[in-house]
Scaffold this motif. Structure first.
Motif, PDB file in Angstrom:
ATOM      1  N   ALA A 161       0.826  -1.213   0.000  1.00  0.00           N
ATOM      2  CA  ALA A 161       0.000   0.000   0.000  1.00  0.00           C
ATOM      3  C   ALA A 161       0.859   1.262   0.000  1.00  0.00           C
ATOM      4  O   ALA A 161       0.528   2.255  -0.646  1.00  0.00           O
ATOM      5  CB  ALA A 161      -0.928  -0.006   1.209  1.00  0.00           C
ATOM      6  N   VAL A 212      -8.291  -2.346   3.151  1.00  0.00           N
ATOM      7  CA  VAL A 212      -7.474  -3.141   4.076  1.00  0.00           C
ATOM      8  C   VAL A 212      -6.320  -2.279   4.587  1.00  0.00           C
ATOM      9  O   VAL A 212      -6.172  -2.065   5.779  1.00  0.00           O
ATOM     10  CB  VAL A 212      -6.941  -4.408   3.368  1.00  0.00           C
ATOM     11  CG1 VAL A 212      -5.980  -5.164   4.275  1.00  0.00           C
ATOM     12  CG2 VAL A 212      -8.111  -5.312   2.976  1.00  0.00           C
ATOM     13  N   CYS A 213      -5.492  -1.826   3.665  1.00  0.00           N
ATOM     14  CA  CYS A 213      -4.420  -0.872   3.962  1.00  0.00           C
ATOM     15  C   CYS A 213      -4.580   0.165   2.863  1.00  0.00           C
ATOM     16  O   CYS A 213      -4.248  -0.114   1.721  1.00  0.00           O
ATOM     17  CB  CYS A 213      -3.052  -1.523   3.840  1.00  0.00           C
ATOM     18  SG  CYS A 213      -2.723  -2.766   5.075  1.00  0.00           S
ATOM     19  N   ASP A 214      -5.105   1.337   3.211  1.00  0.00           N
ATOM     20  CA  ASP A 214      -5.423   2.248   2.127  1.00  0.00           C
ATOM     21  C   ASP A 214      -4.155   2.659   1.382  1.00  0.00           C
ATOM     22  O   ASP A 214      -3.111   2.827   2.008  1.00  0.00           O
ATOM     23  CB  ASP A 214      -6.194   3.470   2.647  1.00  0.00           C
ATOM     24  CG  ASP A 214      -5.298   4.408   3.437  1.00  0.00           C
ATOM     25  OD1 ASP A 214      -5.349   5.608   3.196  1.00  0.00           O
ATOM     26  OD2 ASP A 214      -4.545   3.909   4.273  1.00  0.00           O
TER      27      ASP A 214
END
Lengths: 411, 147
Positions: A161, A212-214
């Motif tokens: 990410a 989820v994980c930007d």
């Protein structure tokens, strides 16, 4: 290479979770050596040769569940040979993280190219479905992976990410582009009997999936799977005699990083940057070498299988494979150039790692299996629509591993 | 809250100076070629430099750098990671003047910008009866402060 080498047989099992308590009919209980044996049996049957004809074997070693299954949990090659029946051949076990699959293909090809033997087998199996994305020790002093995990809270998707966010800033990649990667790669997934997720996704579905994980969303990140694959290689002149469609190995190689690469790759806490050294150098080094060995340039590639572990990977590895500037793969994607079946450069006709899930050591071989079926014209409804001269598979692995392969028709 | 202040200890020792009012990351520097490694290493990573542990000296890294990129981790990572209570946190990569790009958690998930100045600090992840367990974190610097 000293002697030319071709692939005469491939085999794999369906990617999934063995056992999957909810679908035991589809994904029954299997140990890793059993999964490997199934893949080998299919490859032998594809090549129409017997186990006794295999003169050397290289096994991909899975490192993460040995607490569950002891020595068989790391899948030492001799554990597979024990099930196949010992024949006294040289067997080597290899661990190169996610690049293991093509690293062992290289070892098998080199065994044949050197003249040590005429027929060699590469096999990998692993059980990643229950998760492996965390350090495997609690050694706070010596395990750098433990440090990055407990001190920085850096999960694998978090690493992806961070790279992805910077790419969006520098190359103008949009959230829609990231979602489009999943839409495009999942198109052929319903037609791949070996894929774990045999379905395609719409843009809306992907954009609605949770972050989820930007900036990465759930459907833009691959799952972890169990899987196994096997590839049999043979000296080329002999291959032409025993098989109608030997697939020629133009080149297969492994890449590692260049000192000064700015990438803070997984498991590490820092990087020391030197001017002029590109990011993701392990990939660029593998790709550059595989082109040099094959004597071709990136514009000659007709078909690609790449490691789409996340939407960021898909775009970043196209930069490496096709020698593009960040932003160009995004444009090609939007134009349909990368459509897995009808594109100018079909990419991931297998459905990619997005459809398979990451079975760490086996996925590099699964990519090669797909290219072999595509080159032989045996990919059914996911068969690419163009004439393929050169096909390329590339896989990266955490901690500085990479491997790449170029194949073409050998008949 | 009424308890006395617990002793703060790093989860893993030796990565940053502690105790300290101005904690700094501890790295190795090669006296021959100037290459810097974090965490500390016994040998210079430069492929052209000799592998002599005597060449490596311990140095403290600059405490201020620029945020290269970051993400917000929305789900709790599995053990051995531990944060109590869990709340989504930011992880970033920070460019330091020494040429190093260093990983680390950030003290906030709000108002993060590319290339903004961040400063090294420490933060708590969890505690037990006696101690608070801390790690290094990057904290946004409100105004550019050059030293």
């Amino acid at each position: 290479m000293e002697r030319d080498v071709a692939i005469i047989g491939v085999g794999m099992i369906r990617w999934g979770r063995y056992p999957d308590p909810k679908q035991l009919d589809v994904f029954p209980d299997k140990t890793m050596p059993e999964m490997a044996v199934e893949a080998i049996a299919k490859a032998l049957s594809d090549a129409k040769i017997s186990w006794r004809q295999v003169e050397a074997m290289v096994a991909g070693v899975y490192l993460w569940v040995n607490q569950q299954a002891g020595i068989h949990g790391i899948l030492s090659g001799t554990a597979i040979a024990n099930l196949m029946g010992y024949t006294g051949i040289p067997i080597v076990s290899v661990a190169n993280a996610c690049a293991t699959g093509q690293s062992i293909l290289r070892e098998a090809a080199l065994a044949v190219a050197s003249g040590e033997c005429d027929i060699a087998l590469a096999v990998a199996a692993d059980k990643s479905a229950f998760g492996f994305f965390r350090p495997q020790s609690t050694d706070g002093r010596a395990d750098i992976d433990y440090m990055r995990f407990v001190m920085c809270g850096e999960t694998n998707p978090a690493y992806w990410a961070m790279e992805c966010r910077r790419r969006m800033y520098e190359a103008g990649t949009t959230e829609e582009d990231l979602a489009l990667v999943k839409v495009v790669t999942s198109k052929p997934a319903p037609y791949n009997p070996y894929a774990r997720y045999q379905r395609s996704f719409t843009l809306e579905e992907v954009l609605k999936s949770p972050i989820v994980c930007d900036p990465l969303r759930l459907y833009e990140i691959c799952s972890t799977s169990d899987g196994a694959a096997a590839v049999i290689v043979c000296e080329y002149e002999k291959a032409k005699k025993i098989c109608k469609k030997p697939v020629y190995i133009n080149a297969v190689t492994v890449g590692t990083p260049t000192f000064g690469d700015p990438t803070v790759r997984l498991t590490y806490l820092s990087s020391y940057k030197k001017p002029g050294v590109p990011s993701l150098s392990e990939s660029r080094n593998a790709v550059e070498r595989v082109y040099r060995m094959a004597g071709i340039t990136p514009d000659k590639i007709d078909l690609i299988e790449l490691p789409d572990n996340s939407s960021w990977h898909y775009l970043a590895y196209l930069d490496c494979i096709l020698n593009l500037n960040p932003g160009e793969p995004e444009k090609m994607l939007r134009r349909g150039d990368l459509d897995p079946i009808t594109g100018k450069i079909p990419t991931c006709p297998s459905g990619g790692i997005g459809a398979f899930g990451e079975a760490v050591v086996a996925q590099g071989l699964a990519q090669v299996c797909e290219l072999v079926w595509q080159l032989r014209g045996e990919a059914g409804q996911r068969q690419v629509k163009k004439e393929v001269k050169y096909a390329l598979a590339q896989t990266y692995g955490y901690a500085g591993n990479n491997a790449a392969t170029i194949l073409s028709k050998g008949w | 809250m009424t308890e006395k202040v617990k002793k703060k200890v790093p989860i893993v020792e030796g990565l940053f100076t502690w105790p300290s009012d101005q904690p700094a990351l501890i790295a190795s520097r090669c006296k021959k070629c100037g290459a810097i490694v974090f965490p500390k290493a016994t040998y210079c990573p430069n492929p052209d430099c000799e592998k002599n542990s005597q060449n490596m000296e311990t140095v403290q890294l600059s405490r201020v750098g620029k945020l290269w990129s970051w993400t917000i981790q929305y789900y709790p990572p599995p053990p051995p990671f531990k944060m109590e209570p869990f709340k989504p946190y930011a992880v970033g990569m920070v460019d330091l003047p020494e040429g190093l790009r260093v990983l680390g958690m950030l003290t906030t998930t709000e108002n993060l910008r590319f290339d903004m100045e961040v400063e090294l600090t420490v933060g708590k992840l969890y505690e037990d009866e006696e101690k608070e367990y801390i790690t290094w974190m990057w904290k946004p610097v409100e105004k550019a402060c050059k030293k």
